[in-house]
Design a protein around this motif. Structure first.
Motif, short mmCIF file in Angstrom:
data_model
loop_
_atom_site.label_atom_id
_atom_site.label_comp_id
_atom_site.label_asym_id
_atom_site.label_seq_id
_atom_site.Cartn_x
_atom_site.Cartn_y
_atom_site.Cartn_z
N GLN A 1 -2.88 -24.56 -11.33
CA GLN A 1 -2.79 -23.73 -12.52
C GLN A 1 -2.08 -24.53 -13.62
N GLN B 1 2.45 -13.42 -10.90
CA GLN B 1 1.99 -13.01 -9.58
C GLN B 1 3.04 -13.33 -8.52
N ARG C 1 -5.61 -18.26 -6.62
CA ARG C 1 -4.92 -16.98 -6.67
C ARG C 1 -4.93 -16.30 -5.30
N GLU D 1 -1.66 -14.94 -3.00
CA GLU D 1 -1.55 -13.48 -3.07
C GLU D 1 -0.42 -12.98 -2.17
N ALA E 1 0.10 -17.06 -13.07
CA ALA E 1 0.39 -17.46 -11.70
C ALA E 1 1.84 -17.20 -11.35
#
Length: 297
Positions: free
Chosen positions: A23, A34, A265, A269, A31
């Motif tokens: 990223q 998250q 991603r 997670e 990112a």
């Protein structure tokens, strides 16, 4: 050359997946968010990139992140330039973890035209490839984006991708050609059929030794890219998660038996900066196991 041969054999033949830890720019805050690190937690680019490097370091040094299931990892340039425990990141990946290092080389996307976004100009590509070689990088990644089934736009994307790929190959690296199709496109299936045709056409123009890896959105029609996977000039076909959840991406990938994952991603997670190392490790193991199983299907 022995190292390059071993790395190539690993990517081409072994079971596992490629982790996308690349990223950059506009995708970095998302990112980090998250991961539980909000924009209010850092000030300026230097602190932002330090935070994302810490996140990547935590992933790379986790017990679960080993060559048993992770074949390769794609790095952002700043990550390549950085160190983990006083050692260059790419060396840590290959020498300590047995994971093949790749480098994201694109400079983002141009404005949309003809339903696609081409690569931005890369005037310093030659210098970057030389730096990548010196750092022990095996290959590169360059991402374009297709939004709709526009034949002219898709032809332009693939032509540009293979032009860059030839420059990468000439520098002694293996390119990951990544013409992503937006998973939310109303014409995703039609765009993928056009993309497949263009990719096969350009693969046939490559000469012996001009080999590429393809990184593609998981197709609406399972097995669409099987012919590309079998092409003599293709080392491997890998799939991006493209915004799907980990479970969705893995379920769809498992229907494509000649593709393995290269998730970003979906790999991260559920990971959170506030987790204990044990909690972080357990969450990462869960994601890695799901992605590995889907890649092995």
């Amino acid at each position: 050359m022995a190292t390059k041969a071993a790395q190539r054999a690993r990517i081409a033949t072994e079971t596992g997946f490629i982790a996308a830890l690349d990223q950059s720019g506009g995708s970095t805050p998302k990112a980090l968010s998250q991961y539980g690190v909000e924009p209010s937690d850092y000030s300026g680019d230097a602190e932002m990139f330090a935070a994302v490097h810490a996140m990547r370091t935590r992933i790379i040094t986790a017990d679960a992140f080993t060559s048993d299931k992770v074949l390769g990892a794609i790095l952002f340039e700043r990550t390549m330039d950085g160190e983990i425990g006083g050692k260059p990141t790419a060396q840590v990946l290959w020498e300590d973890r047995g994971v093949v290092p790749f480098l994201k080389i694109d400079k983002g996307l141009a404005e949309e035209a003809n339903g696609v976004q081409l690569l931005n100009p890369m005037p310093e590509l030659g210098a970057l490839l030389a730096k990548a070689n010196a750092a022990g990088i095996f290959g590169t990644k360059e991402r374009s984006l297709i939004h709709s089934a526009n034949a002219d736009g898709i032809a332009a994307v693939v032509a540009q991708q293979f032009d860059v790929a030839r420059q990468v190959i000439a520098a002694g690296l293996v390119p990951i050609v990544e013409p992503e199709v937006n998973i939310h496109s109303d014409t995703k299936a039609e765009a993928e059929e056009m993309l497949n045709t263009e990719i096969l056409k350009h693969l046939d123009t490559l000469e012996d030794g001009q080999d590429v890896i393809l990184k593609l959105s998981i197709p609406s029609k399972p097995g669409l890219y099987d012919a590309a996977a079998d092409h003599a000039r293709v080392v491997r076909v890998v799939a991006l998660s493209g915004g799907y959840s980990t479970d969705e991406a893995c379920a769809l990938l498992a229907q494509n038996h000649k593709m393995i994952a290269s998730f970003s991603r979906a790999l991260a997670e559920g990971l959170n900066v506030k987790m204990t190392d044990a909690e972080f490790g357990a969450a990462l193991v869960g994601n890695i196991d799901k992605i590995y199983s889907a890649s092995a299907a």
